[in-house]
Design a protein around this motif. Structure first.
Motif, PDB file in Angstrom:
ATOM      1  N   UNK A  53     -52.494 -11.549  76.979  1.00 41.99           N
ATOM      2  CA  UNK A  53     -53.374 -10.402  77.240  1.00 41.99           C
ATOM      3  C   UNK A  53     -54.678 -10.875  77.901  1.00 41.99           C
ATOM      4  N   UNK A  54     -55.118 -12.094  77.538  1.00 41.66           N
ATOM      5  CA  UNK A  54     -56.316 -12.639  78.199  1.00 41.66           C
ATOM      6  C   UNK A  54     -56.019 -12.933  79.667  1.00 41.66           C
ATOM      7  N   UNK A  55     -54.817 -13.480  79.905  1.00 42.88           N
ATOM      8  CA  UNK A  55     -54.417 -13.739  81.290  1.00 42.88           C
ATOM      9  C   UNK A  55     -54.270 -12.418  82.044  1.00 42.88           C
ATOM     10  N   UNK A  56     -53.773 -11.388  81.372  1.00 38.73           N
ATOM     11  CA  UNK A  56     -53.612 -10.069  82.007  1.00 38.73           C
ATOM     12  C   UNK A  56     -54.967  -9.553  82.525  1.00 38.73           C
ATOM     13  N   UNK A  57     -55.991  -9.731  81.695  1.00 39.60           N
ATOM     14  CA  UNK A  57     -57.314  -9.238  82.104  1.00 39.60           C
ATOM     15  C   UNK A  57     -57.750  -9.917  83.404  1.00 39.60           C
ATOM     16  N   UNK A  58     -57.477 -11.224  83.507  1.00 44.84           N
ATOM     17  CA  UNK A  58     -57.814 -11.950  84.747  1.00 44.84           C
ATOM     18  C   UNK A  58     -56.939 -11.473  85.901  1.00 44.84           C
ATOM     19  N   UNK A  59     -55.644 -11.369  85.643  1.00 44.71           N
ATOM     20  CA  UNK A  59     -54.686 -11.012  86.702  1.00 44.71           C
ATOM     21  C   UNK A  59     -54.936  -9.635  87.296  1.00 44.71           C
ATOM     22  N   UNK A  60     -55.328  -8.695  86.452  1.00 42.97           N
ATOM     23  CA  UNK A  60     -55.489  -7.320  86.936  1.00 42.97           C
ATOM     24  C   UNK A  60     -56.842  -7.066  87.595  1.00 42.97           C
ATOM     25  N   UNK A  61     -57.796  -8.000  87.386  1.00 45.83           N
ATOM     26  CA  UNK A  61     -59.135  -7.701  87.903  1.00 45.83           C
ATOM     27  C   UNK A  61     -59.749  -8.758  88.812  1.00 45.83           C
ATOM     28  N   UNK A  62     -59.233  -9.979  88.774  1.00 50.55           N
ATOM     29  CA  UNK A  62     -59.825 -11.029  89.619  1.00 50.55           C
ATOM     30  C   UNK A  62     -59.000 -11.220  90.897  1.00 50.55           C
ATOM     31  N   UNK A  63     -59.696 -11.432  91.997  1.00 50.01           N
ATOM     32  CA  UNK A  63     -59.016 -11.755  93.250  1.00 50.01           C
ATOM     33  C   UNK A  63     -58.613 -13.226  93.197  1.00 50.01           C
ATOM     34  N   UNK A 150     -53.762   8.578  92.343  1.00 55.78           N
ATOM     35  CA  UNK A 150     -55.049   9.153  92.733  1.00 55.78           C
ATOM     36  C   UNK A 150     -55.613  10.055  91.636  1.00 55.78           C
ATOM     37  N   UNK A 151     -54.700  10.654  90.856  1.00 56.39           N
ATOM     38  CA  UNK A 151     -55.194  11.544  89.803  1.00 56.39           C
ATOM     39  C   UNK A 151     -55.247  10.838  88.446  1.00 56.39           C
ATOM     40  N   UNK A 152     -54.982   9.535  88.434  1.00 58.22           N
ATOM     41  CA  UNK A 152     -54.986   8.802  87.158  1.00 58.22           C
ATOM     42  C   UNK A 152     -56.343   8.143  86.903  1.00 58.22           C
ATOM     43  N   UNK A 153     -56.369   7.310  85.859  1.00 53.64           N
ATOM     44  CA  UNK A 153     -57.614   6.613  85.463  1.00 53.64           C
ATOM     45  C   UNK A 153     -58.084   5.610  86.537  1.00 53.64           C
ATOM     46  N   UNK A 154     -59.198   4.964  86.264  1.00 48.52           N
ATOM     47  CA  UNK A 154     -59.778   3.928  87.132  1.00 48.52           C
ATOM     48  C   UNK A 154     -58.689   2.906  87.533  1.00 48.52           C
ATOM     49  N   UNK A 155     -58.426   2.732  88.853  1.00 46.33           N
ATOM     50  CA  UNK A 155     -57.324   1.838  89.259  1.00 46.33           C
ATOM     51  C   UNK A 155     -57.642   0.357  89.051  1.00 46.33           C
ATOM     52  N   UNK A 156     -56.591  -0.445  88.747  1.00 47.09           N
ATOM     53  CA  UNK A 156     -56.794  -1.894  88.699  1.00 47.09           C
ATOM     54  C   UNK A 156     -56.556  -2.456  90.110  1.00 47.09           C
ATOM     55  N   UNK A 157     -56.618  -3.784  90.221  1.00 45.48           N
ATOM     56  CA  UNK A 157     -56.489  -4.457  91.519  1.00 45.48           C
ATOM     57  C   UNK A 157     -55.221  -4.058  92.280  1.00 45.48           C
ATOM     58  N   UNK A 158     -54.080  -4.005  91.581  1.00 43.66           N
ATOM     59  CA  UNK A 158     -52.810  -3.704  92.240  1.00 43.66           C
ATOM     60  C   UNK A 158     -52.747  -2.227  92.659  1.00 43.66           C
ATOM     61  N   UNK A 159     -53.349  -1.380  91.835  1.00 43.39           N
ATOM     62  CA  UNK A 159     -53.279   0.063  92.099  1.00 43.39           C
ATOM     63  C   UNK A 159     -54.172   0.481  93.271  1.00 43.39           C
TER      64      UNK A 159
END
Ligand code: TYD
Length: 207
Positions: A53-63, A150-159
């Motif tokens: 889950x810690x890696x997920x936070x990095x993966x979804x938000x860091x370039x 577009x109608x969902x929550x704040x998008x992550x990097x992939x979205x």
């Protein structure tokens, strides 16, 4: 690694582009499987463990470089397999994972250009012969997926990626499904939640 002889449970994965709606159907799948009187472990990737889950936070938000992303996906996966998936399968549970290695083939290879043989090497290294018994691929046209996001929550990097990225993603998933037709079940998710639910129930009944 759990060999096929030791493995008593079933490994089911859910895949699809962001916005395809797969997560909506997790509770019903869990309910259907639990009704058989078996233990069900519902988990997700990247994630499923504290470190994952810690890696997920990095993966979804860091370039990061697509190969770094691939390596981190597999690092999280190694942890997930060792601590969650293998023990559950060995005790006879059904493991339901919201994404697994097909997502790496679709996102990092299909959409971001990491060479497939590199992913295959990591797959063999990290998974041995562990593969899903069944994969439900939630498929929708790209426009629908983008509209839903577009109608969902704040998008992550992939979205936040563009339509071209999503088109590559969809084609990569459909190719994986064609090449692994004994494992994949394609669900036409471009319809009401109730109708998709009926399709999901039909597939789960066959597993
Ligand atoms: P997702 O499963 O869609 O969760 P949520 O519904 O909470 O957004 O998000 C995970 C993201 O990680 C998704 O955009 C796909 C991406 N991903 C990869 O790029 N490669 C992988 O190997 C995996 C497992 C996920």
């Amino acid at each position: 690694m759990v060999s096929e002889q030791v493995k008593k449970g079933k490994f089911i994965t859910l895949e699809g582009m962001d916005g395809a709606g797969k997560s909506t159907h997790i509770p019903i799948i869990v309910e259907l499987l639990e009704a058989r009187g078996v233990e069900v472990v519902s988990t997700r990737e990247p994630g499923g463990t504290l470190l994952g889950e810690q890696l997920r936070a990095l993966l979804l938000h860091e370039t990061m470089h697509p190969e770094t992303e691939t390596l981190l996906m597999f690092a999280a996966r190694r942890e997930h397999i060792a601590n969650v998936i293998e023990p559950a399968l060995a005790r006879g549970a059904y493991v339901l994972s919201d994404r697994f290695t097909d997502a790496t083939y679709a996102y990092q290879c299909g959409a971001k250009g990491v060479l497939p043989h590199k992913i295959k090497q990591l797959e063999t290294w990290v998974q041995g012969d562990l593969r899903p018994d069944a994969t439900l691929l939630f498929d929708v046209p790209v426009e629908i997926s983008l509209q839903r996001l577009a109608s969902a929550r704040e998008p992550d990097k992939f979205e936040r990626e563009n339509a071209q990225f999503f088109e590559k993603l969809r084609q990569a998933y459909l190719l994986r499904a064609a090449e692994n037709s004994h494992i994949f079940h394609i669900i036409d998710a471009n319809q009401s939640i109730d109708k998709v639910k009926v399709l999901v129930k039909e597939v789960i009944a066959t597993l």
